[in-house]
Design an enzyme around this catalytic site. Structure first.
Site, short mmCIF file in Angstrom:
data_model
loop_
_atom_site.label_atom_id
_atom_site.label_comp_id
_atom_site.label_asym_id
_atom_site.label_seq_id
_atom_site.Cartn_x
_atom_site.Cartn_y
_atom_site.Cartn_z
N MET A 10 -3.79 4.26 -9.47
CA MET A 10 -3.06 5.00 -8.45
C MET A 10 -3.99 6.04 -7.84
O MET A 10 -4.50 6.92 -8.54
CB MET A 10 -1.81 5.66 -9.05
CG MET A 10 -0.75 4.66 -9.48
SD MET A 10 0.71 5.42 -10.27
CE MET A 10 0.07 5.75 -11.92
N MET A 11 -4.20 5.92 -6.53
CA MET A 11 -5.12 6.81 -5.83
C MET A 11 -4.71 8.27 -5.99
O MET A 11 -3.53 8.61 -5.85
CB MET A 11 -5.20 6.43 -4.35
CG MET A 11 -5.79 5.06 -4.08
SD MET A 11 -7.50 4.89 -4.64
CE MET A 11 -8.32 5.99 -3.48
N CYS B 24 -3.39 -3.14 -2.12
CA CYS B 24 -3.18 -1.83 -1.49
C CYS B 24 -2.90 -1.98 0.00
O CYS B 24 -3.65 -2.66 0.71
CB CYS B 24 -4.41 -0.95 -1.70
SG CYS B 24 -4.22 0.70 -1.00
N ARG C 177 4.36 4.72 -11.19
CA ARG C 177 4.78 6.10 -11.05
C ARG C 177 5.60 6.63 -12.23
O ARG C 177 5.52 7.81 -12.55
CB ARG C 177 5.59 6.25 -9.75
CG ARG C 177 4.71 6.24 -8.51
CD ARG C 177 5.53 6.08 -7.25
NE ARG C 177 6.11 4.74 -7.14
CZ ARG C 177 7.06 4.42 -6.29
NH1 ARG C 177 7.57 5.32 -5.49
NH2 ARG C 177 7.50 3.17 -6.24
#
Length: 350
Positions: free
Chosen positions: A17-18, A99, A238
């Site tokens: 996750m960026m 992405c 998340r």
């Protein structure tokens, strides 16, 4: 790390996750689970080749098993970047084919590669030929107006034809026209059944599922073979970041480890040596403590915990005493919650 060990680790992985899964985040997550497979943020192949490798790729030995996710579409560049990643000690090299950001589209990599399965296969053949660690693919089920049942199988089959065996599938389309990257994480509907169909029809491949999985109960359900399909792994995104305490149950629940769960207080105790070492190197506390903000989610004092770490950790010279104050705020709130309540005058007893 041997192939069998990393395949075992893949039962539960934490998504790349960026701006989130940097080295400090991974070290923190490792304080909660010793077994899950961790991923870097996506790093482009040119950045790996030409950039500051220690800054971009450096990691602590405590993070193993850990995979490097690359972005790009030039096979030669990806092969060179993969060799660098393996030399740095990564246990797996993964290609991002999922992405949906504008920057990724303009660079001809990420989700838009779902339109070019032959190119993805060329990239993966180059990576596979450059390293001895596993070369893997993380993809969507398709983009825009593609038929996902066609696009997913085309990408997987093209890669499998050049020897790739491991696929992590985000079970959503990416709608590159009209949706932001954030919206692409939620709006396109999930199609878990298609991912299970992929495993059913390609049982020799390792297939992990990703997307919308918010609890360990859901993860366990995906790993259940009630319909005759045994997925190889679940990737959490998340949920693992915003409520990291759930990771403290992973080793027992998903790996069958005969160990006690790790509670948030124990996790912080385990993270302290890493925090201390990095503070001694001049790393700011906030760079590390920001990944802990969700650790006390649902507990009394969680808001005070977040506030202290958010406000005080950014101060010059902030140290472990800030973490101690944040923890103490939770302990005090829990103690107050546990105190017997004084009866209100006139209140009737049950």
């Amino acid at each position: 790390m041997g192939k069998d060990l990393i395949n075992q680790a893949r039962r539960l992985s934490i998504a790349p996750m960026m701006d989130w899964t940097d080295r400090h985040c991974r070290a923190f997550h490792r304080a909660l689970t010793t077994k899950a497979l961790l991923y870097t943020e996506m790093v482009t192949a040119p950045a790996v080749i030409h950039g500051d490798r220690e800054r971009l790729l450096g990691f602590d030995a405590v993070e193993h098993p850990v995979a490097l996710q690359l972005g790009g579409s030039d096979p030669e560049q990806l092969a060179e970047a993969a060799r660098i990643g393996e030399a740095m000690g990564y246990d797996e090299i993964n290609l991002n084919v999922g992405c949906p950001s504008d920057r990724v589209q303009s660079g001809r990599f990420g989700a838009c590669l779902m339109r070019e399965p032959a190119l993805v296969a060329d990239c993966m053949a180059a990576i596979e030929g450059a390293v001895s660690v596993p070369a893997t693919v993380k993809c969507r089920i398709g983009v825009d107006d593609q038929d996902p049942a066609v696009s997913l199988f085309a990408t997987v089959d093209a890669c499998a034809a050049v020897g790739i065996e491991v696929f992590i599938v985000h079970a959503r389309m990416a709608w590159l026209q009209g949706l932001s990257p954030k919206e692409n994480r939620d709006i396109p509907p999930l199609d878990y059944a298609l991912v299970r169909r992929l495993k059913r029809e390609r049982p020799h491949l390792s297939v992990s599922i990703n997307g919308g999985i918010a609890t360990l109960d859901a993860a366990e359900a995906h790993l259940d073979d009630a319909d005759g399909v045994q997925l190889d792994g679940v990737m959490l995104g998340r949920a693992a970041y915003h409520e990291p305490a759930l990771l403290g149950q992973v080793d027992r629940r998903l790996y069958g480890a005969e160990t006690a769960d790790v509670d948030p207080y124990q996790a912080i105790d385990r993270y302290r040596p890493y925090l201390a070492a990095r503070l001694d190197e001049g790393v700011g506390l906030h760079a590390m403590s920001r990944h802990m903000l969700g650790l006390m989610h649902g507990r009394p004092g969680a808001r005070a915990f977040r506030r202290i770490l958010t406000v005080e950790a950014i101060a010059r010279g902030a140290g472990l005493d800030v973490v101690d104050r944040a923890v103490e705020a939770v302990r005090e709130a829990e103690a107050r919650r546990a105190e017997p309540r004084e009866p209100v005058v006139g209140e009737q007893s049950a």
